[in-house]
Design an enzyme around this catalytic site. Structure first.
Site, PDB file in Angstrom:
ATOM      1  N   HIS A  46       0.861  -1.184   0.000  1.00  0.00           N
ATOM      2  CA  HIS A  46       0.000   0.000   0.000  1.00  0.00           C
ATOM      3  C   HIS A  46       0.896   1.231   0.000  1.00  0.00           C
ATOM      4  O   HIS A  46       2.034   1.193   0.487  1.00  0.00           O
ATOM      5  CB  HIS A  46      -0.876   0.019   1.247  1.00  0.00           C
ATOM      6  N   GLU A  48       0.934   3.850   1.804  1.00  0.00           N
ATOM      7  CA  GLU A  48       1.398   4.268   3.131  1.00  0.00           C
ATOM      8  C   GLU A  48       2.565   3.409   3.613  1.00  0.00           C
ATOM      9  O   GLU A  48       3.543   3.933   4.155  1.00  0.00           O
ATOM     10  CB  GLU A  48       0.261   4.154   4.165  1.00  0.00           C
ATOM     11  N   CYS A  76      -6.141   2.016   5.705  1.00  0.00           N
ATOM     12  CA  CYS A  76      -6.795   0.794   6.185  1.00  0.00           C
ATOM     13  C   CYS A  76      -6.213   0.432   7.555  1.00  0.00           C
ATOM     14  O   CYS A  76      -5.286   1.080   8.045  1.00  0.00           O
ATOM     15  CB  CYS A  76      -6.574  -0.345   5.195  1.00  0.00           C
ATOM     16  N   CYS A  79      -2.402  -0.280   7.492  1.00  0.00           N
ATOM     17  CA  CYS A  79      -1.601   0.933   7.366  1.00  0.00           C
ATOM     18  C   CYS A  79      -1.679   1.789   8.624  1.00  0.00           C
ATOM     19  O   CYS A  79      -0.679   2.376   9.041  1.00  0.00           O
ATOM     20  CB  CYS A  79      -2.036   1.718   6.141  1.00  0.00           C
TER      21      CYS A  79
END
Length: 142
Positions: A46, A48, A76, A79
């Protein structure tokens, strides 16, 4: 946030979910990345997570306690937990994610008693542009 939104657009152009992330200290960009899950065949890639990894490597420390993370979508749960573990000082995001968010939706990671660090959180920065980008991306795939 402008840089994170531009990175999200790059991700979408490559077939990735349009999420971009930037780590800053003051006005200096320390790391900037985007979603790379499909391209790297890594479900943890992801934006992040990638930004936190890059910032930690550049700064030579896993504690990013002077850093701000700018991301085009509410993080999410995975993260959000990484943000807490990295001790990110501030989280700024564009669009809320009622389905998959882990900060103000879903598990609300930073409110859990097991969360040892809570960044200062502010959402809604560039929300309209980020939301439209996400809606367009998913509409084209349905």
């Amino acid at each position: 946030m402008r840089v994170a939104l531009d990175l999200a657009a790059e991700a979408a152009a490559d077939g990735e979910v349009p999420v971009g992330a930037v780590v800053t200290i003051g006005d200096e960009i320390v790391a900037k990345t985007r979603n790379r899950m499909r391209g790297s065949i890594d479900p943890t890639a992801h934006a992040e997570i990638e930004a936190i990894r890059a910032a930690a490597a550049r700064l030579g420390t896993p504690r990013l306690d002077e850093c701000t993370l700018w991301v085009s979508l509410e993080p999410c749960a995975m993260c959000a937990a990484a943000i807490a573990a990295a001790r990110i000082k501030e989280l700024r995001f564009a669009a809320e994610d009622p389905k998959g968010g882990g900060v103000i939706h879903g598990p609300r990671i930073f409110t859990q008693p097991t969360c040892h660090h809570r960044p200062d959180v502010l959402g809604g920065i560039g929300e309209e542009e980020a939301g439209e980008m996400l809606r367009r991306f998913f509409a084209e795939r349905r």
